[in-house]
Design a protein around this motif. Structure first.
Motif, PDB file in Angstrom:
ATOM      1  N   MET A 119       0.848  -1.170   0.000  1.00  0.00           N
ATOM      2  CA  MET A 119       0.000   0.000   0.000  1.00  0.00           C
ATOM      3  C   MET A 119       0.888   1.226   0.000  1.00  0.00           C
ATOM      4  SD  MET A 119      -2.906   0.900   2.708  1.00  0.00           S
ATOM      5  CE  MET A 119      -2.903   2.530   3.315  1.00  0.00           C
ATOM      6  N   TYR A 120       0.604   2.167  -0.857  1.00  0.00           N
ATOM      7  CA  TYR A 120       1.383   3.388  -0.955  1.00  0.00           C
ATOM      8  C   TYR A 120       0.643   4.527  -0.264  1.00  0.00           C
ATOM      9  CZ  TYR A 120       4.161   0.966  -4.413  1.00  0.00           C
ATOM     10  OH  TYR A 120       4.979   0.063  -5.043  1.00  0.00           O
ATOM     11  N   LEU A 121       1.418   5.465   0.235  1.00  0.00           N
ATOM     12  CA  LEU A 121       0.823   6.638   0.868  1.00  0.00           C
ATOM     13  C   LEU A 121       0.196   7.534  -0.185  1.00  0.00           C
ATOM     14  CD1 LEU A 121       3.643   7.636   3.370  1.00  0.00           C
ATOM     15  CD2 LEU A 121       1.544   6.420   3.857  1.00  0.00           C
ATOM     16  N   GLU A 122      -0.888   8.172   0.189  1.00  0.00           N
ATOM     17  CA  GLU A 122      -1.495   9.146  -0.698  1.00  0.00           C
ATOM     18  C   GLU A 122      -0.826  10.490  -0.445  1.00  0.00           C
ATOM     19  OE1 GLU A 122      -5.732   9.175  -0.669  1.00  0.00           O
ATOM     20  OE2 GLU A 122      -5.856   7.000  -0.520  1.00  0.00           O
ATOM     21  N   GLU A 123      -0.977  11.391  -1.381  1.00  0.00           N
ATOM     22  CA  GLU A 123      -0.350  12.702  -1.262  1.00  0.00           C
ATOM     23  C   GLU A 123      -0.788  13.391   0.025  1.00  0.00           C
ATOM     24  OE1 GLU A 123      -0.034  16.854  -3.768  1.00  0.00           O
ATOM     25  OE2 GLU A 123      -0.571  15.015  -4.817  1.00  0.00           O
ATOM     26  N   GLY A 124       0.190  13.903   0.762  1.00  0.00           N
ATOM     27  CA  GLY A 124      -0.097  14.599   2.017  1.00  0.00           C
ATOM     28  C   GLY A 124      -0.155  13.684   3.227  1.00  0.00           C
ATOM     29  N   GLY A 153      -4.375  -1.859  11.304  1.00  0.00           N
ATOM     30  CA  GLY A 153      -3.963  -3.154  10.785  1.00  0.00           C
ATOM     31  C   GLY A 153      -2.706  -3.116   9.940  1.00  0.00           C
ATOM     32  N   TYR A 154      -2.121  -1.937   9.738  1.00  0.00           N
ATOM     33  CA  TYR A 154      -0.913  -1.798   8.936  1.00  0.00           C
ATOM     34  C   TYR A 154       0.215  -1.240   9.787  1.00  0.00           C
ATOM     35  CZ  TYR A 154      -3.478  -2.472   4.577  1.00  0.00           C
ATOM     36  OH  TYR A 154      -4.218  -2.999   3.563  1.00  0.00           O
ATOM     37  N   ILE A 155       1.440  -1.556   9.407  1.00  0.00           N
ATOM     38  CA  ILE A 155       2.616  -0.948  10.019  1.00  0.00           C
ATOM     39  C   ILE A 155       3.449  -0.346   8.901  1.00  0.00           C
ATOM     40  CG2 ILE A 155       2.691  -2.474  12.031  1.00  0.00           C
ATOM     41  CD1 ILE A 155       4.967  -3.989  10.626  1.00  0.00           C
ATOM     42  N   THR A 156       4.306   0.594   9.236  1.00  0.00           N
ATOM     43  CA  THR A 156       5.139   1.248   8.243  1.00  0.00           C
ATOM     44  C   THR A 156       6.519   0.613   8.213  1.00  0.00           C
ATOM     45  OG1 THR A 156       3.966   3.329   8.610  1.00  0.00           O
ATOM     46  CG2 THR A 156       6.116   3.462   7.548  1.00  0.00           C
ATOM     47  N   TYR A 209      -0.932 -18.579   9.866  1.00  0.00           N
ATOM     48  CA  TYR A 209      -1.976 -18.953  10.823  1.00  0.00           C
ATOM     49  C   TYR A 209      -2.765 -17.725  11.294  1.00  0.00           C
ATOM     50  CZ  TYR A 209      -4.225 -20.677  15.036  1.00  0.00           C
ATOM     51  OH  TYR A 209      -5.158 -20.997  16.007  1.00  0.00           O
ATOM     52  N   TYR A 210      -2.046 -16.635  11.606  1.00  0.00           N
ATOM     53  CA  TYR A 210      -2.694 -15.422  12.091  1.00  0.00           C
ATOM     54  C   TYR A 210      -3.114 -14.481  10.957  1.00  0.00           C
ATOM     55  CZ  TYR A 210      -1.567 -16.693  16.846  1.00  0.00           C
ATOM     56  OH  TYR A 210      -1.498 -17.352  18.047  1.00  0.00           O
ATOM     57  N   LYS A 211      -2.923 -14.934   9.714  1.00  0.00           N
ATOM     58  CA  LYS A 211      -3.295 -14.154   8.527  1.00  0.00           C
ATOM     59  C   LYS A 211      -2.649 -12.778   8.524  1.00  0.00           C
ATOM     60  CE  LYS A 211      -7.552 -16.693   8.101  1.00  0.00           C
ATOM     61  NZ  LYS A 211      -8.974 -16.696   8.213  1.00  0.00           N
ATOM     62  N   PHE A 212      -1.351 -12.784   8.835  1.00  0.00           N
ATOM     63  CA  PHE A 212      -0.562 -11.561   8.887  1.00  0.00           C
ATOM     64  C   PHE A 212       0.278 -11.508   7.617  1.00  0.00           C
ATOM     65  CE2 PHE A 212       3.121  -9.035  10.057  1.00  0.00           C
ATOM     66  CZ  PHE A 212       2.539  -7.972  10.711  1.00  0.00           C
ATOM     67  N   HIS A 213       0.132 -10.448   6.831  1.00  0.00           N
ATOM     68  CA  HIS A 213       0.842 -10.319   5.564  1.00  0.00           C
ATOM     69  C   HIS A 213       1.813  -9.154   5.635  1.00  0.00           C
ATOM     70  CE1 HIS A 213      -1.895 -13.158   3.662  1.00  0.00           C
ATOM     71  NE2 HIS A 213      -2.845 -12.539   4.341  1.00  0.00           N
ATOM     72  N   ILE A 214       3.063  -9.387   5.276  1.00  0.00           N
ATOM     73  CA  ILE A 214       4.040  -8.310   5.172  1.00  0.00           C
ATOM     74  C   ILE A 214       4.038  -7.861   3.728  1.00  0.00           C
ATOM     75  CG2 ILE A 214       6.471  -7.690   5.383  1.00  0.00           C
ATOM     76  CD1 ILE A 214       6.713  -9.850   7.517  1.00  0.00           C
ATOM     77  N   THR A 257      12.034 -18.046   8.961  1.00  0.00           N
ATOM     78  CA  THR A 257      12.117 -19.498   8.893  1.00  0.00           C
ATOM     79  C   THR A 257      10.742 -20.055   8.511  1.00  0.00           C
ATOM     80  OG1 THR A 257      11.524 -19.750  11.211  1.00  0.00           O
ATOM     81  CG2 THR A 257      13.877 -19.527  10.707  1.00  0.00           C
ATOM     82  N   ARG A 258      10.685 -21.321   8.230  1.00  0.00           N
ATOM     83  CA  ARG A 258       9.407 -21.976   7.919  1.00  0.00           C
ATOM     84  C   ARG A 258       8.426 -21.791   9.085  1.00  0.00           C
ATOM     85  NH1 ARG A 258       6.086 -22.544   4.380  1.00  0.00           N
ATOM     86  NH2 ARG A 258       7.763 -23.031   2.967  1.00  0.00           N
ATOM     87  N   PHE A 259       8.940 -21.884  10.320  1.00  0.00           N
ATOM     88  CA  PHE A 259       8.107 -21.714  11.507  1.00  0.00           C
ATOM     89  C   PHE A 259       7.471 -20.323  11.537  1.00  0.00           C
ATOM     90  CE2 PHE A 259       7.765 -20.221  15.936  1.00  0.00           C
ATOM     91  CZ  PHE A 259       6.810 -21.114  16.396  1.00  0.00           C
ATOM     92  N   VAL A 260       8.280 -19.298  11.279  1.00  0.00           N
ATOM     93  CA  VAL A 260       7.766 -17.924  11.272  1.00  0.00           C
ATOM     94  C   VAL A 260       6.712 -17.770  10.179  1.00  0.00           C
ATOM     95  CG1 VAL A 260       8.378 -15.508  10.859  1.00  0.00           C
ATOM     96  CG2 VAL A 260       9.848 -16.934  12.276  1.00  0.00           C
TER      97      VAL A 260
END
Length: 49
Positions: A1-6, A15-18, A43-48, A34-37
């Motif tokens: 996700m990209y920042l919008e102007e301003g 739900g997002y981090i920078t 499992y927690y549906k966390f996407h980087i 690792t595979r574990f990470v």
């Protein structure tokens, strides 16, 4: 996700981090994943992105 102007990096939507691209590329910083990470993230549906 990209920042919008301003928009500031500290104003990430709920739900997002920078993450700063230059920190990872120019600084040659890598996340040790690792595979574990990956299984935990899946499992927690966390996407980087």
């Amino acid at each position: 996700m990209y920042l919008e102007e301003g928009q500031k990096a500290a104003q990430a939507p709920a739900g997002y981090i920078t993450l700063f691209w230059d920190y990872f590329t120019a600084g040659n910083f890598q996340l040790p994943v690792t595979r574990f990470v990956l299984d935990i993230l899946k499992y927690y549906k966390f996407h980087i992105s």
